[in-house]
Design a protein around this motif. Structure first.
Motif, short mmCIF file in Angstrom:
data_model
loop_
_atom_site.label_atom_id
_atom_site.label_comp_id
_atom_site.label_asym_id
_atom_site.label_seq_id
_atom_site.Cartn_x
_atom_site.Cartn_y
_atom_site.Cartn_z
N GLU A 62 1.15 -0.96 0.00
CA GLU A 62 -0.31 -0.28 0.15
C GLU A 62 1.13 0.68 -0.20
OE1 GLU A 62 -3.13 -0.11 3.13
OE2 GLU A 62 -3.59 2.05 2.88
N HIS A 63 2.57 1.67 0.78
CA HIS A 63 3.21 1.93 0.54
C HIS A 63 3.93 1.45 0.55
CE1 HIS A 63 0.34 6.14 1.62
NE2 HIS A 63 0.30 5.39 2.35
N TYR A 65 8.04 1.90 2.31
CA TYR A 65 9.09 2.75 3.15
C TYR A 65 10.84 1.78 3.20
CZ TYR A 65 4.43 3.23 5.32
OH TYR A 65 3.29 3.51 5.64
N SER A 116 9.75 7.48 1.15
CA SER A 116 8.69 7.05 0.99
C SER A 116 7.26 7.30 0.61
CB SER A 116 8.01 6.85 2.40
OG SER A 116 6.29 6.53 2.87
N ASP A 118 4.24 7.63 1.85
CA ASP A 118 3.05 7.76 2.76
C ASP A 118 3.45 9.18 3.32
OD1 ASP A 118 1.59 7.43 5.05
OD2 ASP A 118 2.25 5.97 5.64
#
Ligand code: URA
Length: 238
Positions: A62-63, A65, A116, A118
């Motif tokens: 979804e994201h 990192y 990221s 996010d």
């Protein structure tokens, strides 16, 4: 648990526009569990999904990192002008899904850089209110003296800063190396603090953010890795 259509999945992972992703699917470039999937409307569970595109495996995220071991001569800016941007060190889909650096390192600074897509994570990590320590090792032109260490600990006045800025921790590592721990991230802060204390920074490396150590990631310069949940925990305040 959430299901998404195959074209939406590919688009969300940075493989291009919805239209382009539908074409990739139609020509048979996408497979899942060893089976080529050609219907872009097919709904698939994204949790734990691993798919292949052009025979390369990707896990649905979804994201993302990421930790990058930033080399010198790369810019953190979105529109780099004098050197290539750090995004050029990551796979192409990451730029399309808007992965960006968390804060900035100067073009000549090396070491740990988080990246990221996010927004909430980027905002939280960049917030000065979170007091997340960042550890730098600077190579100095003149020897590191006890006076230099105590000046940096006591606070030095920088132009355009209303109050003196101090290192949280500061220690001599060798004749020309000093470790400086900061909780703020002002423009050129380490270099300007060293200059204000009468020395000069000739090289700068970020070795740690929070409790996440670059050395523990064992990343050669220019390489990157995904951060897992345990590593992300090391970036939260103690
Ligand atoms: N301080 C600096 O002077 N430069 C950096 O890149 C990071 C902190």
């Amino acid at each position: 648990m959430s299901k998404l259509s195959l074209d939406r999945i590919l688009q969300s992972q940075g493989f291009g526009t919805r239209k382009w992703c539908r074409e990739l699917i139609a020509v048979g470039d996408v497979s899942f569990a060893g089976e080529v999937l050609t219907d872009h409307r097919m709904e698939i569970e994204t949790d734990g999904l691993v798919f292949s595109l052009f025979d390369e495996q990707w896990r649905y995220r979804e994201h993302v990192y990421i930790a990058l071991h930033k080399p010198a001569n790369y810019e953190c800016s979105r529109k780099p002008s004098h050197h290539p941007g750090v995004l050029s060190l990551l796979p192409e889909p990451f730029a399309l899904r808007d992965v960006q650096p968390v804060g900035r390192l100067d073009h000549d600074t090396t070491g740990l850089l988080l990246m990221s897509d996010d927004g909430a994570f980027i905002h939280a990590q960049s917030s000065p209110r979170r007091h997340i320590p960042k550890i730098y090792v600077a190579t100095t032109q003149d020897p590191v003296t006890p006076e230099l260490v105590s000046q940096l600990l006591g606070g030095v006045k920088l132009h355009d800063e209303p109050a003196p800025l101090a290192a949280e921790i500061c220690r001599r590592l060798s004749a020309h190396e000093i470790e400086i721990v900061l909780e703020q991230g002002k423009y050129h802060q380490v270099k300007r603090m060293l200059a204000a204390a009468g020395n000069h920074c000739v090289a700068l490396r970020r070795t740690q953010i929070g409790r996440l150590e670059l050395a523990a990631l064992e990343l050669p310069e220019g390489e990157w890795c995904y951060l897992d949940a345990q590593e992300l925990m090391l970036l939260t305040p103690e």
